[in-house]
Design a protein around this motif. Structure first.
Motif: not given
Length: 524
Positions: A50-56, A58-67, A209-214
């Protein structure tokens, strides 16, 4: 009276049953500790997964925002009047991003939602200068908002993300595990609420903790989760005895695979067309209908398309299914043509698989040949489930379709990232706004802004706008007031067989809407 015979008999019975009883208890005595160990491992594994899936997610959501912020960072410092259209285009084209904002000298001076505005950025409230979690803002005061910040030499770019997208990712866990997102001193729970992050130390709580976003994710196990996991291991053991009989039964019947069942249903003609009319509100007349497929299964009854269309597409059966549907609609309409208005539009959903060769032209030509010229207008609705590739073959195919008088519509516009690509590459005639925008257009300010942007884009491109999912008089009034006059939804008519649709067409749409309101005053 002597009790010796009874004692002897009891001792004999004890000797007879002791060994079998021990043998019966041995698996339990050995298996229970193993099951307990395995259940604990299973819980750890589920939490990790669950951690791995949710982390990926949420990070993908922020990836779109960063792009998205990188795409418009060159606009920082530019006048809002010249920058706002690009901001709106980029926010509409980027999944999860609801707004883009430009910051100069610590002040937000331009937003994709409201144009020129001026209010403080408050950069000190961002975790690591990049993320901020808010319980709401002026546009959506009761809905969580996450702001992604990209610093630039002249200021910064802010991307607003609807917290519901992150909530959806947090909810994709079992009942025994709840996830929350932590940004700075606040956390977003799976129920959508925002609160200060509590200080918790417990064996039932773990963090990642995410290694890519705070941001961090916190997982909390529900009380009794270990017992429920143990039950899930015991119950299959009891079911082994039943499994033997059901296995023989299954082997004798040799049940078909899902794909084989679809092929059988296609051969047996179990896929039938349902029609949902489209209304021209200005003229108060029925303008056309979208053809929706239903599966009349001999055992399960009527099966909705969302349960078999994805399988039909992945198995390559979507093309023959649509061909069979077009042939059935052609036969039905040709015998009842006198009951339809002249120029009645008939729309079919088109998958990318239809464009691999020229068979689509033959199917459309055969369909139109059954009717006098102009009597029926054929509409092909492009879906986003499988993106259409812009190739020379596709361009020629769509040009030939247009030469035949066939109209092209973009279905469910606004729900994905390829809709604008279709507008850039293909000539289309209409946009069908997804029901998710219509459902909240009369009550949600953010959805109203997005909806207005879509209507404005369509008007700029001289495209007809069709609103799907119109269910309430309030939605109906809002759409008409904002220049949308082609409507489709339960307020006017539900999808139905041809006989029922023709009966509905005998009354004008205004009367159908009035009857629908009186029959079901609360359609939501």
């Amino acid at each position: 009276m002597s009790h010796t015979p009874y004692r002897f008999r009891f001792a004999k019975l004890a000797r007879q049953f002791t060994l079998p009883l021990l043998a019966a208890l041995a698996p339990v005595l050995v298996g229970v500790p193993l099951m307990l160990w395995q259940a604990e491992r299973e819980l750890v594994g589920q939490t990790q997964e669950s951690f791995d899936y949710a982390l990926r997610k949420v990070e993908s959501i922020f990836d779109y925002a960063e792009t998205a912020t990188h795409q418009v960072r060159y606009l920082v410092g530019a006048p809002c009047k010249s920058a706002v259209f690009t901001l709106r285009q980029q926010s509409m084209a980027t999944p999860f991003v609801r707004s883009l904002n430009l910051v100069r000298d610590g002040q937000v001076y331009c937003t994709s939602l409201e144009g020129a505005r001026l209010f403080p950025e408050q950069s000190q409230n961002y975790s690591a200068g990049r993320l901020r979690l808010m319980a709401g803002n002026l546009v959506t005061p009761e809905r969580a908002l996450i702001v992604f910040r990209l610093p630039t030499p002249g200021g910064s770019v802010l991307a607003g993300i609807d917290g519901q997208y992150v909530v959806n990712a947090l909810q994709l866990t079992g009942n025994d595990l709840s996830l929350s997102l932590q940004i700075g001193d606040y956390q977003l729970d799976a129920d959508g609420s925002v609160s200060p992050t509590p200080w918790i130390t417990s064996d039932n709580v773990s963090e990642r903790a995410s290694s890519r976003y705070p941001f961090r994710l916190r997982a909390t196990l529900a009380p009794g989760s270990l017992n429920r996991t143990l039950e899930s291991y015991f119950l299959p053991i009891l079911g082994l005895l039943i499994l033997c009989g059901t296995l023989v039964f299954w082997l004798m019947l040799k049940r078909r695979s899902p794909t084989e069942e679809l092929e059988r249903a296609l051969r047996d003609g179990e896929f039938v067309p349902y029609y949902q009319p489209i209304v021209d509100a200005d003229a108060d007349r029925w303008d056309g209908a979208e053809v929706l497929v239903r599966w009349r299964h001999p055992v399960e009854g009527v099966i909705p398309p969302d349960q078999f269309i994805p399988l039909a597409e992945s198995s390559g059966l979507i093309v023959p299914l649509t061909q069979a549907l077009m042939q059935q609609v052609r036969r039905e309409l040709s015998t009842r043509l006198g009951q339809l208005p002249h120029g009645f539009h008939i729309g079919f959903n088109l998958s990318a698989a239809h464009c691999h060769d020229w068979r689509l032209l033959d199917d459309c030509r055969e369909f139109l040949a059954a009717f006098p010229p102009g009597r029926i207008i054929l509409v092909l609705e492009l879906t986003e489930r499988e993106p259409f590739r812009a190739t020379p073959h596709t361009f020629r195919l769509f040009e030939r379709l247009r030469e035949m008088g066939i109209l092209i519509a973009l279905d469910d516009f606004g729900t994905g990232s390829v809709g604008l690509d279709y507008l850039r590459h293909f000539r289309v005639d209409s946009l069908k706004v997804d029901r998710s925008y219509v459902a909240m257009a009369d009550e949600d300010v953010l959805s109203q802004h997005l909806f207005d942007n879509i209507v404005d884009l369509a008007q700029r491109l001289s495209l007809t706008v069709i609103a799907e999912g119109v269910e309430t008089p309030a939605q109906n009034a809002y759409l008409r007031d904002h220049g949308v006059h082609h409507l489709q939804g339960y307020l006017y008519a539900r999808p139905a067989p041809l006989r029922d649709m023709l009966a509905r067409l005998k009354s004008p749409p205004s009367r159908a809407a009035s009857e629908s309101r009186s029959a079901c005053p609360d359609l939501r």
